[in-house]
Design a protein around this motif. Sequence first.
Motif, short mmCIF file in Angstrom:
data_model
loop_
_atom_site.label_atom_id
_atom_site.label_comp_id
_atom_site.label_asym_id
_atom_site.label_seq_id
_atom_site.Cartn_x
_atom_site.Cartn_y
_atom_site.Cartn_z
N THR A 118 0.75 -1.39 -0.17
CA THR A 118 0.02 0.13 0.11
C THR A 118 0.83 1.29 -0.23
O THR A 118 0.31 2.27 -0.53
CB THR A 118 -0.89 -0.07 1.21
OG1 THR A 118 -1.80 -1.33 1.20
CG2 THR A 118 -1.82 1.12 1.19
N VAL A 119 2.16 1.37 0.66
CA VAL A 119 2.85 2.40 0.74
C VAL A 119 3.45 2.60 -0.73
O VAL A 119 3.48 3.93 -1.19
CB VAL A 119 4.02 2.29 1.64
CG1 VAL A 119 5.12 3.36 1.41
CG2 VAL A 119 3.70 2.19 3.40
N LEU A 120 3.63 1.58 -1.45
CA LEU A 120 4.04 1.86 -2.56
C LEU A 120 3.07 2.32 -3.76
O LEU A 120 3.46 3.21 -4.41
CB LEU A 120 4.74 0.72 -3.16
CG LEU A 120 5.96 -0.04 -2.58
CD1 LEU A 120 6.48 -1.46 -2.99
CD2 LEU A 120 6.98 0.95 -2.43
N VAL A 121 1.89 1.75 -3.53
CA VAL A 121 0.85 2.18 -4.36
C VAL A 121 0.15 3.62 -4.04
O VAL A 121 -0.02 4.46 -5.17
CB VAL A 121 -0.51 1.08 -4.53
CG1 VAL A 121 -1.53 1.57 -5.08
CG2 VAL A 121 0.01 -0.34 -4.91
N THR A 122 0.14 3.95 -2.94
CA THR A 122 -0.41 5.54 -2.59
C THR A 122 0.81 6.27 -3.01
O THR A 122 0.36 7.35 -3.26
CB THR A 122 -0.67 5.22 -1.28
OG1 THR A 122 0.43 5.06 -0.42
CG2 THR A 122 -1.91 4.40 -0.58
N ALA A 123 1.75 6.08 -2.94
CA ALA A 123 3.06 6.85 -3.23
C ALA A 123 2.71 7.28 -4.77
O ALA A 123 3.11 8.48 -5.12
CB ALA A 123 4.40 6.27 -3.17
N MET A 124 2.15 6.51 -5.54
CA MET A 124 2.08 6.77 -6.93
C MET A 124 0.77 7.60 -7.18
O MET A 124 0.72 8.35 -8.07
CB MET A 124 1.92 5.55 -7.73
CG MET A 124 3.38 5.00 -7.88
SD MET A 124 3.25 3.38 -8.93
CE MET A 124 2.47 2.20 -8.20
N PHE A 125 -0.42 7.38 -6.37
CA PHE A 125 -1.67 7.93 -6.67
C PHE A 125 -2.17 8.83 -5.73
O PHE A 125 -3.29 9.54 -6.03
CB PHE A 125 -2.65 6.77 -6.89
CG PHE A 125 -2.30 5.85 -8.24
CD1 PHE A 125 -2.49 6.23 -9.17
CD2 PHE A 125 -1.72 4.65 -7.78
CE1 PHE A 125 -2.35 5.28 -10.43
CE2 PHE A 125 -1.41 3.83 -8.86
CZ PHE A 125 -1.68 3.98 -10.02
N LEU A 126 -1.76 8.99 -4.42
CA LEU A 126 -2.51 9.71 -3.61
C LEU A 126 -1.32 10.76 -3.09
O LEU A 126 -0.40 10.55 -2.16
CB LEU A 126 -3.01 9.11 -2.37
CG LEU A 126 -4.15 7.89 -2.61
CD1 LEU A 126 -4.52 7.38 -1.27
CD2 LEU A 126 -5.38 8.69 -3.12
N ALA A 127 -1.72 12.24 -3.02
CA ALA A 127 -0.75 13.03 -2.76
C ALA A 127 -0.76 13.31 -1.37
O ALA A 127 0.44 13.59 -1.00
CB ALA A 127 -1.26 14.45 -3.27
N ASP A 128 -1.75 13.18 -0.69
CA ASP A 128 -1.61 13.30 0.94
C ASP A 128 -1.01 11.76 1.54
O ASP A 128 -1.23 11.72 3.09
CB ASP A 128 -2.90 13.48 1.45
CG ASP A 128 -3.94 12.26 1.05
OD1 ASP A 128 -3.82 11.50 0.29
OD2 ASP A 128 -5.23 12.63 1.58
N GLU A 129 -0.66 10.88 0.72
CA GLU A 129 -0.21 9.69 1.22
C GLU A 129 1.38 9.41 0.67
O GLU A 129 1.50 8.10 0.46
CB GLU A 129 -0.99 8.38 1.32
CG GLU A 129 -2.16 8.65 2.07
CD GLU A 129 -2.79 7.47 2.24
OE1 GLU A 129 -2.58 6.32 2.69
OE2 GLU A 129 -4.38 7.17 2.11
#
Length: 307
Positions: A118-129
């Motif tokens: 999740t850390v890797l995926v959110t880094a690509m798609f969520l600005a606040d994570e």
Amino acid sequence: MSTSSSAPISVRMGASDWAQLLLLSLIWGMSFFLIAIAVRGLPVLTVVAARVLVAAVVLWAYVLLSGRSIPRDPKLWLAFLVIGALNNVIPFSLISWGQTQIPSGLASILNAVTPLSTVLVTAMFLADERPTPAKIAGVVLGLGGVAIMMGLDTLAGHRLAILPQIAVLGATLSYACAGTFGRRFARMGIDPIVTAAGMVTGSSILLVPVALLIDGPPPVASVQAWGAVLIMGTICTGLAYVLYFNVLARAGATNISLVTFLVPVSAILLGWLFLEEELNAAHVFGMVTIAAGLLLIDGRLKLRRKG
């Protein structure tokens, strides 16, 4: 998946969020134990399809009885289909198939990679994570903990079990994408119960025809097998996803994924108590290592800077 942030989230979870996360971990820990019982008497796809179908019936009954309205927006239902595939169809199928060849405890340990994915995926798609040095360190530490719990002897001594382990790891990537995609429902103002009902309905639309085509009509099986499916559908899917979307809306994709650290504890204990599976020191040491990694991800442990 949108690259924009959805509703504002709290990076640090409060007491209510942690309480729901703990309850969710117990429920999902029980699901690994129940899957192990169900797949002894029923085909994998039948188990997965029946699980989400039961959850859909239970949740929509609650939606109607509680006076909530059923959404009619076609775009919203398309989103339900997408998250149903990411959060149910793909991971449930991979995990259930994996558990036909590996113990439930090991499956739950591998599932603990979800926060790291999740850390890797959110880094690509969520600005606040976006990832911080602490999150990256947590990923490395958590992966080390998973390796400790798996044990090199598991990989070397059970070569035929490598593919099932990879399948469960693939499920964690799908969960990570689902958590990231699911942030949009809070932004749209959708009730968590309606979101959960829509998701499992989307899953049922995708899964039931495939299960009937491949497995045929549901076979005659033991009361224990079908009882496990009913409990999974009602509690481990229906109730669990109400909790899931509630915490997701408040705390974000990374924080909700932390539940998968807590899941192995209950799953391994249930496997040890009822399925005669092994509980050893490596499991405990690995869990402690993963805990340190997830606390770094959550921001509760700080990296010391020199100077």
